[in-house]
Design a protein around this motif. Structure first.
Motif, short mmCIF file in Angstrom:
data_model
loop_
_atom_site.label_atom_id
_atom_site.label_comp_id
_atom_site.label_asym_id
_atom_site.label_seq_id
_atom_site.Cartn_x
_atom_site.Cartn_y
_atom_site.Cartn_z
N THR A 77 36.85 36.71 22.94
CA THR A 77 35.95 37.63 22.22
C THR A 77 36.73 38.43 21.19
OG1 THR A 77 34.52 37.81 24.17
CG2 THR A 77 34.31 39.52 22.48
N ALA A 78 37.90 38.93 21.59
CA ALA A 78 38.72 39.72 20.67
C ALA A 78 39.23 38.88 19.51
CB ALA A 78 39.89 40.34 21.43
N ILE A 79 39.60 37.64 19.79
CA ILE A 79 40.10 36.76 18.73
C ILE A 79 39.00 36.49 17.69
CG2 ILE A 79 40.86 34.40 18.23
CD1 ILE A 79 42.41 34.49 20.90
N ASN A 80 37.79 36.25 18.18
CA ASN A 80 36.68 35.92 17.27
C ASN A 80 36.01 37.14 16.66
OD1 ASN A 80 36.95 33.13 17.66
ND2 ASN A 80 35.71 33.18 19.52
N HIS A 81 36.12 38.30 17.34
CA HIS A 81 35.45 39.51 16.85
C HIS A 81 36.39 40.72 17.01
CE1 HIS A 81 31.57 37.41 16.70
NE2 HIS A 81 31.92 36.86 17.84
N PRO A 82 37.52 40.73 16.32
CA PRO A 82 38.48 41.83 16.50
C PRO A 82 37.92 43.19 16.11
CG PRO A 82 39.04 40.48 14.59
CD PRO A 82 37.97 39.74 15.33
N GLU A 83 36.91 43.20 15.26
CA GLU A 83 36.33 44.48 14.83
C GLU A 83 35.59 45.19 15.97
OE1 GLU A 83 33.09 41.45 14.55
OE2 GLU A 83 35.24 41.51 14.06
N LEU A 84 35.31 44.49 17.05
CA LEU A 84 34.57 45.09 18.17
C LEU A 84 35.48 45.66 19.25
CD1 LEU A 84 31.82 42.34 18.76
CD2 LEU A 84 31.65 44.42 17.37
N VAL A 85 36.78 45.35 19.19
CA VAL A 85 37.66 45.59 20.34
C VAL A 85 38.78 46.57 19.99
CG1 VAL A 85 39.15 44.49 22.06
CG2 VAL A 85 37.14 43.27 21.17
N ASN A 86 38.98 47.53 20.87
CA ASN A 86 40.05 48.52 20.71
C ASN A 86 41.32 48.11 21.45
OD1 ASN A 86 41.06 51.21 19.89
ND2 ASN A 86 41.06 51.60 22.11
N THR A 87 41.17 47.74 22.73
CA THR A 87 42.31 47.28 23.52
C THR A 87 41.86 46.15 24.43
OG1 THR A 87 41.94 48.81 25.37
CG2 THR A 87 43.37 49.58 23.59
N LEU A 88 42.85 45.42 24.95
CA LEU A 88 42.62 44.37 25.93
C LEU A 88 43.48 44.61 27.16
CD1 LEU A 88 42.79 41.22 23.59
CD2 LEU A 88 40.76 41.93 24.90
N VAL A 89 42.88 44.46 28.33
CA VAL A 89 43.63 44.43 29.59
C VAL A 89 43.32 43.09 30.23
CG1 VAL A 89 44.01 45.49 31.84
CG2 VAL A 89 43.53 46.94 29.85
N LEU A 90 44.35 42.25 30.34
CA LEU A 90 44.15 40.85 30.72
C LEU A 90 44.91 40.53 32.00
CD1 LEU A 90 44.70 39.38 27.14
CD2 LEU A 90 42.50 39.94 28.23
N ASN A 91 44.14 40.29 33.05
CA ASN A 91 44.74 39.94 34.34
C ASN A 91 44.74 38.41 34.48
OD1 ASN A 91 45.29 41.21 37.34
ND2 ASN A 91 44.40 39.17 37.42
N GLU A 92 45.88 37.81 34.15
CA GLU A 92 46.12 36.38 34.38
C GLU A 92 45.00 35.47 33.85
OE1 GLU A 92 48.83 37.32 38.34
OE2 GLU A 92 46.89 36.36 38.58
N PRO A 93 44.74 35.50 32.55
CA PRO A 93 43.73 34.60 31.99
C PRO A 93 44.17 33.14 32.13
CG PRO A 93 44.99 35.66 30.25
CD PRO A 93 45.40 36.33 31.52
N PRO A 94 43.33 32.26 32.65
CA PRO A 94 43.72 30.86 32.88
C PRO A 94 43.59 30.01 31.62
CG PRO A 94 41.50 31.19 33.68
CD PRO A 94 41.97 32.54 33.18
N VAL A 95 44.40 30.32 30.62
CA VAL A 95 44.34 29.59 29.36
C VAL A 95 45.11 28.28 29.55
CG1 VAL A 95 44.67 29.72 26.86
CG2 VAL A 95 44.25 31.81 28.17
N LEU A 96 44.51 27.37 30.27
CA LEU A 96 45.18 26.13 30.66
C LEU A 96 45.66 25.30 29.48
CD1 LEU A 96 42.96 25.00 33.68
CD2 LEU A 96 45.01 26.42 33.68
N PRO A 97 44.99 25.29 28.32
CA PRO A 97 45.50 24.50 27.20
C PRO A 97 46.90 24.89 26.74
CG PRO A 97 43.20 25.04 26.83
CD PRO A 97 43.64 25.83 28.03
N LEU A 98 47.38 26.08 27.12
CA LEU A 98 48.75 26.44 26.77
C LEU A 98 49.76 25.68 27.61
CD1 LEU A 98 48.52 30.31 26.22
CD2 LEU A 98 48.70 28.51 24.50
#
Length: 294
Positions: A104-125
């Motif tokens: 969401t932040a990548i596609n709509h950065p204007e909407l987001v102030n901060t991110l707190v990310l607990n172990e996102p399963p970005v498997l393609p990495l």
């Protein structure tokens, strides 16, 4: 509970407190209730919104769930923010919810102030196709411990859980998946209330595991230009492949910091809420929303 209509579905949410907005985004086997240890302490300082993503309890299904994807949920989250109009928002996500918040932040950065990310399963990495033996071999050669952890989770937990859920053996599927994410016996160790939440969301987990999966490749170039402060939260006892994914994301995103929550695995905010709340609140306090809607 309140209801907001997003993209032809109704999403249930709760809100409390005043100030800058914090939206909590739950993982793939839970719903808004999983944040019960965060609502009161965070609402003392912030306007808190907890919501249930599409297909999750208590939302009604409007289709068969075959479109369940992180892209779908990130679009819903963006439209939720636009509909509720809370101003620039702090997004806090766990697991699948963390991936949802990040996209969401990548596609709509204007909407987001901060991110707190607990172990996102970005498997393609790690690998773009987990069923490709050549990609798994390449991962083994690059990082043996990460590859071992990833393959163990897939063979012993994710794939057996998907088979069980496909056969409508809901508790078995939930148990297999939870034990992979939380460690051996993890399902039994969590409180009965949390286990009920897991079971209530077994159909959503089924849709996730049998659905189209995650977008590939990850939009790395866009992420490199995402100048939003991000806190990566690690559980001390979480699977090593989840550590590796967060480590890779921290190399990509330009404004990152990291915290490890002791005595916790993948469900950090539920397993050690005191430490989790302290660290996340400290992070948010350093990044006030300057242009939020009054």
């Amino acid at each position: 509970m309140a209801t907001v209509e997003i993209n032809d579905v109704n999403l249930e949410y709760e809100e409390s407190g005043n100030g800058a907005t914090v939206i909590f985004v739950h993982g793939g086997i839970s719903d808004y209730r999983i944040w019960k240890n965060q609502v009161e302490p965070f609402s003392k300082h912030y306007h808190v919104i907890t919501y249930s993503r599409r297909y999750h309890y208590p939302n009604k299904w409007t289709s068969d769930g075959s479109d369940y994807s992180v892209t779908l949920h990130s679009n819903d989250l963006a439209d939720l923010i636009l509909s509720l109009k809370p101003g620039k928002t702090n997004l806090i996500g766990n697991s699948y919810g963390a991936y949802t918040a990040l996209l969401t932040a990548i596609n709509h950065p204007e909407l987001v102030n901060t991110l707190v990310l607990n172990e996102p399963p970005v498997l393609p990495l790690l690998v773009t196709n987990p069923d490709n033996p050549l990609q798994l071999l390449s991962l083994f050669l690059k990082d043996y411990s990460t590859a071992k952890s990833f393959i163990k989770f897939g063979l012993q937990h994710m794939k057996p859980a998907a088979r069980a859920l496909k056969e409508n053996q809901m508790e078995k599927g939930v148990r297999l998946f939870a034990d992979g994410a939380l460690g051996k016996g993890g399902y039994e160790k969590i409180p009965a209330e949390a286990r009920k939440t897991f079971i209530d969301n077994a159909p959503a987990l089924k849709a996730e595991l049998l659905g189209p999966g995650f977008p590939s490749p990850f939009p790395t170039d866009q992420a490199r230009h995402l100048h939003i402060p991000a806190l990566f939260v690690y559980g001390q006892h979480s699977p090593k492949f989840l550590y590796a994914i967060s480590d890779e994301l921290m190399k990509i995103l330009p404004e990152c910091e990291k915290v490890i929550i002791p005595n916790a695995s993948h469900l950090t905010h539920g397993e050690n809420p005191i430490a989790y709340n302290e660290k996340v609140l400290q992070f948010l306090s350093k990044h006030p929303v300057i242009d939020r809607k009054k």
